[in-house]
Structures are given as C-alpha cells and as structure tokens.
Scaffold this active site. Structure first.
Site, PDB file in Angstrom:
ATOM      1  CB  SER A 130      -0.833  -0.120   1.419  1.00  0.00           C
ATOM      2  OG  SER A 130      -0.071   0.543   2.440  1.00  0.00           O
ATOM      3  CG  ASP A 131       1.352   5.844  -1.331  1.00  0.00           C
ATOM      4  OD1 ASP A 131       1.184   6.484  -2.258  1.00  0.00           O
ATOM      5  OD2 ASP A 131       2.326   5.892  -0.394  1.00  0.00           O
ATOM      6  CB  SER A 132       2.653   6.447   3.396  1.00  0.00           C
ATOM      7  OG  SER A 132       2.975   6.490   4.774  1.00  0.00           O
TER       8      SER A 132
END
Ligand code: GLC
Length: 719
Positions: A285-287
């Site tokens: 995932s992105d942050s």
C-alpha cells in the site's frame, strides 16, 4: 525460478500471527520511538527547517529498540525508510536469528532518482528520451541503495501526468503513455537486472497504480473519474509495461478510480493486475492508505479497511497498522477470506525468495556501503544524466557562451546546493551537490554574483545568468499549485534586467511546466534545467559554454496558463477545432497553443528530415526517414514517430507517439532511421471494450518535435 514448493512448505509451518506479520511494513515512525514524530522530522528536513546532520544527531540521541519483541515474534515483515546498512543488518539479524522461523525482513525505501548520488528528477531525465541512460542511472541507484541494506525501491513512478498544477508531475516521465512505459521498463531493468537475487539487485515497485496523475483539478489525492476506454488507452499501459518487464512489486495509488479507491479496488488489483496482466509479485500500500479507506468512506472502520483491502488484492500494509491490528480477529471470527490472506503471504514470500533473501539475508556490509556511496564514476554518470535532461527552449544566438565571457549571475537558486536535489532525494547530502556558483569557482569562470538586479544592471557583464523558478518543495507530493507562473520576485528581476537592456540567459529550476510566455517573448535564451541533482552546476555550465550540445526534448507540454490545464499534445480534434470563426474550441483570454509543445527542444546544430516512407508489411508498418545534421557541430537528435487515425469508430487523438529513437550525427552527417510499428500500434478500444485495428487511412508524422514533422499517408488493408 519457481519457489512455490518452498513457499508452501514454509507457510505450512507458519502460525496465523506469523502470516499476518509478513504483511506488516513499519514506516519510519515505527522504525524506532522518537521524542518527536518522525513524519514531522522528515517534513522539517524536506522544508529545510532541519539539516540532515541535525536529524541524525537527534536519531542517535533518542532512538531505542526497534520493536525487537515484535521482530522476535514474527510480527514485522518489512521496514521502509531504513537507510543505513548498520541498522538494516541489526534488524535483520534479530529477525533471522531470534525468531521462530527466521523469515528475513524486506527493507524498502524511496530511491526515486538516485540514493546518495542524485540524478535529475524523473520529469527531467525523461526529457533525455534515452533508454540506455535511464537504465544506467537506475543501476547506479541500485548499487548505492543495496549497499545501504535497501532491497526494494518505491519506483519507477509512471503516472501519466497531463496537468502542470499537480506537484507529482515532477516524479513522472511526463504526459505520454509510451514514454512513461519506456522509462519505467528501463528503470525496472536497471534496478532488478535479469537476476533479482543478486546482492546489488533492487526490487522495483511500480507506482501509483493507477491513474494518480489524472487527479481532478490537478489537486493531489483528488478523485479520478474517467471511462474505461481512456484508462486502458492512456493511463494503464505504462504500468502494464513495467509489470511485463518483471517488476516485483506494485503500489496502489491513494486516489479512487470512478468511486473505487485503488487500495480496495478488486477490479484493479485482481482482475486487471493479476488476471489480465499475470502479475505474480506483491502489492504494497501507499503510506497509511489502508487506514485512509475510512476517509474515502467505502469502509466502516479500520477492521473493515483491512478486510476490504486484503480481499481486493492488497498484500502488504505500509505504516497504517490496520492489518496487524485486525486480521487475526477477522480470520478467527470467520469474517476474512483466508485464501486472500494466504495469497498475500505467498506473494510477499515469493518476492523475498526471488530477491535471494532466504539464501543470503545479509546482502551487504558496512564496508561495502562505505565503498559504494558516491564512488567511482557515479558523479560522471550524474553529470551525463543532467546534461541530457537540460532542454534548450530558446536561443537567439547568445549561446553557447564564449570562453572568457564576463558572466553576471543573479538568483538565489544559482548558489543553493540543496535546491538542486529536487523532490524525493530523501537520503542525499546536499553538501555534495554542485551549484552554478560552485561550478564557476571550480572551473575558473570569470563571474560576479549579484544580490540585487540594480547592481547587475549597473555592471559591465557581457551576459547576466538569471537562475529562477521553484524550490524543491514546490513540487512533489502534496505540492499542487493553482498558479504555474514564475514568482513576482523572479519576474521583477527579469523585467528589471530586460528594461536595462542587459543580455539575459534564464536558467529555470522547476519540477513542473511553468507559464513562461513573457520569457519566450523577451529573453534571448531560456535553459530548462529542472532540478538536475548532484552535478547540477557542472552540467549547466557544460551546456552554457557549449562543451555539450543540448539534446533534451520536452516530455510535458508548457501551457500559457494554469487555466489551460490539463494540456497535452495527444488531444482530440473536437467538432470545432479552430480557424477564423469565433465559434471554435478556444479561450478568449489565452491562446489554444502551448508556449512550448511536447517533444520540443533546441540544439546548437540543426537537423532536417526527408524521404519519409511508410510501407505495409505482414505484421505492421515499416517507417523510414533520413535525418541530416545540417549545422556545424555534432549533436544528438530525438527522432519522434507519431501517427493519426483520421477516421475511426470513435474520436481519436490528432497525434499519438508511436515510437522514438535517439541518434548521434556528426556535422554534415545523415542517417536513415527506421521504425517498425506493429498493427496493434494503431488500435483502440471500441465502446464494448474490444481492442480493434481498423483498415483504412493512417497518417504517419516524423520529426524532432510534435509540432515539427513531415507526413506521409498510407491505407492499411490487411485483409
Ligand atoms: C508517499 C508517496 C509514495 C511513497 C510512499 C513511501 O506518501 O505517495 O510515492 O513511495 O509514501 O514514502
């Protein structure tokens, strides 16, 4: 190499908690416990409120155990943001030697355009149109990053970006799908090599999947809403190219697509990425993006977010903690698709096996790190990359400067090393950068640095070099703008010099296209340097004094105003494309043409095109053209091959890049350049989402810019 048996055997021994632990990626804030929030610390460094040295001193003073109990219990699968071999090796040792199963950690980081030796920002380097260079700089970044214990980079970013307001255009390869795909493919090869298990191989992580660059209004993280037709034709191909090149990881984007957030978008992450493209790597995932599904509003809470994301096709949770906090209870209460959990764990283990981490978890040493960083030819490579990324936009003959020119220099960006790094140079040491003033000193150039325009106007300098544009924090993530104009301060300097009749060479430092109509009308020379990295000043002087002939071409359109955004070359014709009538598709307060178009860039020599021919063959069209260097010095030319399908079952762009080639020609030399365009090149999706290639007329256009081409027509008749 097939690791399925080893994966299955290991998974048969893993507890539910150990499986879930593999999906947990700790962000910087979890790497250690600090008195100050690490995210804030990173912002303070980005904004220049804290030097890196101050940050390192703080880390050394306040860090404590890196959640060592979690490591021993197998509750952490990966860290992002660890950038030193000593830390990575210490954490790895605990995971491998003190946990029950000894599963190695995966260390990931944003190595976007270099690690310690920083090359130009991606938007700049894309203007080189040079696949060999793109791969070479990725290989250099991988050598440095893996020496520091990093095994995955969150790159290449291949978000097609058509809106200059969007700050992250700086991280992309511009507005065209083919250029982004070629750039990303070269980066995947350079990072991973053909043997990702090598200690100096770095896993690519293609991002941001998908269509993040189409954020409405150019506002970061905003919605993306478009037809499947457009998604498949313009925005998905660049990611697909990287997946087909063997990228081991993909990062879903923060945005939604047509109401479905990418982080929990089953169609995107399972149907397209895995079922259609055959992807067998891992998604990360992105942050904090899994948690942010709650903000999106398509999940009830963090537990639901964890469930929806995992079951949609998300494998690893960066920094949100949703997976580690909720998956166990969800699984034990029968509310989780356990097959999805096993798929995610297998994907992560497959990448770790592929990277050779099970066979050699300690792939570096502190000695290797010390020997690798900024060593050998790395500065030379950085300088070459900057030379090839600098676009000569205008030159009335004042360039190249003659040796001995009495040079005046204005603008704070001419004497600022840190700003040369650009966005996402997260671990670089700005003191190793070369500014324009540094380069002048190093090369013994006669110069005077002026703090005020009045002093410059009063001087007897032959030429005033005006360094203007953006700081590095004005582009990149969360840096969208409603204005792409130069600052009032920059314009004041330029107009004062202009009104005083000084000969001005403008050097632009920026992370996005800027609205520079006034410059184009009033300044003798404009050099687009972007944010060129470690060897910025050296490369800029190489171009200004003619030691290197500029060759770069824009991969992003320069609009006259933010009001025209999004603006791009492969636009459609509309029913009222232009002409004398008032009633045509245009603005009454701005031109319809760009200030500088896609594919444009000048040289110190000139090139001509002739003899364009296009012949139909069994599987496609063979195109050939003769390119001649008609000037008095050698130069590189980027030959661009476009096509137009003037009549189709739906509207098609007035121009679409089909291929390109970078060639070198001595003065007076000419070469025949050939392209082979498979029939699929000319295809498109019809309303039923079938990919069709029509027989009929095709216009082939070849030249050194999207607006400077020669044409030939042919009629495809494959039946
Ligand atoms: C950021 C960015 C992404 C980056 C990640 C880790 O928010 O969106 O591009 O790789 O977080 O730093």
């Amino acid at each position: 190499m097939n690791y399925e048996n080893r994966i299955n055997e290991l998974m048969s021994r893993m507890t539910l908690e150990e499986k879930i632990g593999q999906l947990q990626q700790c962000g910087p804030s979890l790497v250690g416990s600090f008195d100050v929030d690490v995210e804030e610390l990173m912002n303070m460094v980005f904004d220049g409120r804290m030097t890196k040295e101050e940050l390192m001193a703080l880390l050394a003073s306040s860090k404590r155990d890196f959640h060592e109990d979690d490591l021993r219990a197998g509750r952490i699968g990966s860290y992002m943001g660890v950038t030193h071999a000593e830390t990575a090796l210490r954490l790895q040792k605990i995971a491998v030697e003190e946990s029950r199963l000894g599963i190695p950690l995966l260390f990931a980081c944003d190595v976007i355009h270099g690690f310690k030796t920083v090359t130009p920002i991606p938007l700049a380097e894309s203007c080189a149109w040079d696949k060999v260079l793109w791969e070479k700089t990725a290989r250099m970044a991988a050598e440095e990053a893996t020496s520091a214990g990093i095994q995955m980079t969150f790159a290449p970013m291949v978000d097609v970006s058509k809106d200059a307001r969007w700050g992250r255009i700086a991280e992309s390869a511009g507005e065209d799908a083919l250029v982004n795909g070629a750039y990303g493919t070269a980066k995947v090869r350079g990072f991973q090599t053909d043997d990702p298990s090598r200690p100096d191989a770095l896993s690519a992580c293609v991002k941001h999947f998908a269509a993040y660059g189409a954020a409405e209004a150019g506002r970061d993280y905003n919605r993306v809403d478009m037809s499947r037709l457009r998604l498949y034709e313009e925005y998905l191909p660049s990611y697909e190219a990287c997946v087909k090149a063997g990228a081991l990881a993909v990062m879903p984007a923060f945005n939604d697509i047509n109401g479905e957030p990418c982080s929990s978008n089953r169609w995107l992450l399972t149907e397209v990425l895995r079922n259609q493209w055959g992807f067998h790597g891992m998604t990360v995932s992105d942050s904090n993006a899994v948690d942010e599904l709650v903000n999106h509003g398509n999940v009830f809470d963090r537990a639901d977010a964890a469930k929806q994301a995992l079951e949609a096709g998300m494998d690893m949770d960066m920094a949100s903690g949703c997976f580690i906090e909720n998956l166990k209870v969800l699984a034990e209460s029968g509310k989780l698709d356990v097959d999805a959990l096993n798929r995610a764990v297998a994907d992560v283990l497959r990448v770790k096996f592929t990277l050779g981490l099970f066979d050699d978890p300690y792939q570096t040493t502190t000695e290797r790190e010390a020997a690798a960083l900024m060593s050998g030819e790395k500065r030379t490579v950085a300088r070459e990359a900057a030379q090839k990324s600098i676009v000569l936009l205008k030159n009335n003959g004042v360039l190249p400067l003659k040796a001995g020119t009495n040079l005046g220099i204005m603008g704070s960006l001419a004497d600022n090393r840190d700003e040369m790094l650009g966005t996402w140079a997260v671990d670089a040491n700005s003191q190793t950068c070369v500014s324009i003033v540094d380069a002048c000193k190093a090369q013994g150039i006669l110069y005077t640095y002026f703090k005020t325009a009045a002093d410059a106007c009063a001087s007897d300098c032959d030429v005033i070099l005006a360094a203007v544009g953006e700081k590095k924090t004005e582009s990149g993530e969360a840096a969208s703008k409603v204005s792409i104009d130069l600052s009032a301060e920059d314009m004041e300097i330029l107009k004062t010099l202009h009104d005083a009749g000084k000969t001005v060479v403008t050097v632009l430092f920026n992370g996005r296209p800027l609205a520079i109509s006034w410059l184009k009308e009033n300044v003798p020379a404009i050099v687009e340097a972007w944010h060129p990295g470690t060897e910025a000043g050296s490369a800029i002087l190489d171009i200004l004094f003619g030691r290197v002939n500029p060759s770069a071409k824009l991969t992003t359109t320069f609009p006259a105003s933010a009001g025209q955004c999004p603006m791009y070359y492969d636009h459609i014709n509309t029913g009222r494309p232009g002409g004398k009538s008032k009633f045509t598709s245009k603005y009454i307060d701005a031109p319809i043409e760009p200030v500088y178009p896609f594919g444009y860039g000048l040289s110190y020599t000139t090139f001509t095109y002739s003899g364009l021919a296009a012949k139909q063959q069994e599987k496609g069209v063979a195109v050939s053209v003769t390119v001649a260097n008609t000037g008095d010095r050698a130069g590189d030319e980027i030959v661009q091959c476009y096509f137009r399908d003037p009549v189709a079952r739906r509207v098609r762009p007035v121009q679409k890049l089909a291929d390109f080639a970078r060639i070198s020609l001595e003065a007076g030399e000419q070469k025949e350049v050939s392209f082979f365009l498979p029939y699929e090149t000319f295809g498109y999706y019809d309303q039923s989402m079938s990919y069709v290639v029509d027989d009929g007329e095709i216009i082939i256009m070849v030249g050194g810019s999207s607006v400077d081409t020669i044409h030939t027509n042919l009629v495809l008749a494959r039946t």
